[in-house]
Design an enzyme around this catalytic site. Sequence first.
Site, PDB file in Angstrom:
ATOM      1  N   TRP A 140       0.817  -1.228   0.000  1.00 34.75           N
ATOM      2  CA  TRP A 140       0.000   0.000   0.000  1.00 34.75           C
ATOM      3  C   TRP A 140       0.846   1.273   0.000  1.00 34.75           C
ATOM      4  CZ3 TRP A 140      -4.209  -1.439   4.234  1.00 34.75           C
ATOM      5  CH2 TRP A 140      -5.086  -2.377   3.683  1.00 34.75           C
ATOM      6  N   LYS A 141       2.134   1.138   0.205  1.00 26.01           N
ATOM      7  CA  LYS A 141       3.012   2.327   0.258  1.00 26.01           C
ATOM      8  C   LYS A 141       2.430   3.320   1.277  1.00 26.01           C
ATOM      9  CE  LYS A 141       4.441   1.185  -4.365  1.00 26.01           C
ATOM     10  NZ  LYS A 141       5.065   1.604  -5.605  1.00 26.01           N
TER      11      LYS A 141
ATOM     12  N   GLU B 126      11.441  -6.573  -8.941  1.00 28.58           N
ATOM     13  CA  GLU B 126      10.662  -5.408  -9.364  1.00 28.58           C
ATOM     14  C   GLU B 126      11.556  -4.483 -10.187  1.00 28.58           C
ATOM     15  OE1 GLU B 126       7.052  -4.710  -6.611  1.00 28.58           O
ATOM     16  OE2 GLU B 126       8.765  -3.731  -5.721  1.00 28.58           O
TER      17      GLU B 126
ATOM     18  N   HIS C  27      12.907  -2.242  -0.925  1.00 23.69           N
ATOM     19  CA  HIS C  27      12.008  -1.817  -2.006  1.00 23.69           C
ATOM     20  C   HIS C  27      12.687  -0.692  -2.794  1.00 23.69           C
ATOM     21  CE1 HIS C  27       8.695   0.164  -4.042  1.00 23.69           C
ATOM     22  NE2 HIS C  27       8.105  -1.025  -4.022  1.00 23.69           N
TER      23      HIS C  27
ATOM     24  N   GLY D 136       5.034   1.713 -10.901  1.00 25.52           N
ATOM     25  CA  GLY D 136       4.192   2.906 -10.914  1.00 25.52           C
ATOM     26  C   GLY D 136       4.198   3.641 -12.243  1.00 25.52           C
TER      27      GLY D 136
ATOM     28  N   SER E 116       3.748  -2.433 -11.921  1.00 26.21           N
ATOM     29  CA  SER E 116       2.579  -2.167 -12.758  1.00 26.21           C
ATOM     30  C   SER E 116       1.735  -3.405 -13.044  1.00 26.21           C
ATOM     31  CB  SER E 116       2.997  -1.478 -14.067  1.00 26.21           C
ATOM     32  OG  SER E 116       3.518  -0.187 -13.781  1.00 26.21           O
TER      33      SER E 116
ATOM     34  N   GLY F 187       1.378  -2.672  -6.218  1.00 28.15           N
ATOM     35  CA  GLY F 187       1.263  -1.379  -5.560  1.00 28.15           C
ATOM     36  C   GLY F 187      -0.064  -0.712  -5.889  1.00 28.15           C
ATOM     37  N   GLY F 188      -0.042   0.181  -6.879  1.00 33.83           N
ATOM     38  CA  GLY F 188      -1.209   1.007  -7.186  1.00 33.83           C
ATOM     39  C   GLY F 188      -2.508   0.236  -7.363  1.00 33.83           C
TER      40      GLY F 188
HETATM   41  P1  PGA Z   1       3.140  -0.683  -8.750  1.00 35.22           P
HETATM   42  O1  PGA Z   1       4.124  -0.849  -7.496  1.00 35.22           O
HETATM   43  O2  PGA Z   1       2.297  -1.931  -8.814  1.00 35.22           O
HETATM   44  O3  PGA Z   1       2.320   0.540  -8.437  1.00 35.22           O
HETATM   45  O4  PGA Z   1       3.985  -0.533  -9.963  1.00 35.22           O
HETATM   46  C1  PGA Z   1       4.711  -2.074  -7.186  1.00 35.22           C
HETATM   47  C2  PGA Z   1       5.647  -1.916  -6.011  1.00 35.22           C
HETATM   48  O5  PGA Z   1       6.273  -0.854  -5.895  1.00 35.22           O
HETATM   49  O6  PGA Z   1       5.769  -2.822  -5.173  1.00 35.22           O
END
Ligand code: PGA
Length: 257
Positions: free
Chosen positions: A18-19, A176, A104, A182, A221, A242-243
């Site tokens: 979730w950052k 990643e 990360h 992102g 992504s 993430g997003g």
């Molecule tokens: P993202 O992020 O899915 O928004 O690209 C992935 C992450 O940073 O773990």
Amino acid sequence: MRPPMRPPMRPPILAANWKMHHGPTAARAFIAELLARHTPRADRTIVLFPPALSLHAAAEARADRTDIRLGVQNIHWESKGAFTGETSAGMARDAGAELALVGHSERRHVFGETDEETSRKCTAAHAAGLVPMLCVGERLGEREAGETEAVVLRQLRAGLTSLEAGARRSVMIAYEPVWAIGTGKTATPDDAAAVHAVIRQELQVLAPEGGSEVPILYGGSVNPGNAAALLAAPEVGGLLVGGASLEVAGWLAIAST
Ligand code: PGA
């Protein structure tokens, strides 16, 4: 049923990072909705990484639904002391975490975290009983310069070599690529599989006993439209999202892949 081409030893791991989103109130609401819409499934493991401040609320909201596992996004390597603003692995565990993200790309590239620090954090996580999920990945310039393999191997070795051999099998790895995080640019399943194969090979060297079973997740992504193809790629043992993990409906579309 598992797709036959993936040779995994365990169900896929679907992890939500979730950052800096979802404080305690939003985390509670998310989990209440998730529990209402998702019944436990033995064929996958779901992990949520809320902000540290929301961990305790998330653990309370999850209650006895321990099929939803929790992790912390970052830890300090010391167990306590004069480190204003930091969170120790033991505190995260006390608040309900079972896993810790380490290294990360935002920690590395926004906050300047070094390989040496990721190494200490992996050790601290393990010592506190958390499973480190070590993140590795190359930047765009490194990929274009043909350095992907060297970068990923350097980060992998730095993260794991300070763990004693027996502990190296009790980790997870997340590949990643930084250029895919992102940005909406996803690695193709073939891109992911190629790097995952390199990671797997090195894991077998670093952890001769059990390295072949360490889960390797792909992240960058991931969305409901590409999750299935990425998850079906060889050596992809899960997804770190993430997003697309911030809304329950979108997250469930991925987590049910
Ligand atoms: P993202 O992020 O899915 O928004 O690209 C992935 C992450 O940073 O773990």
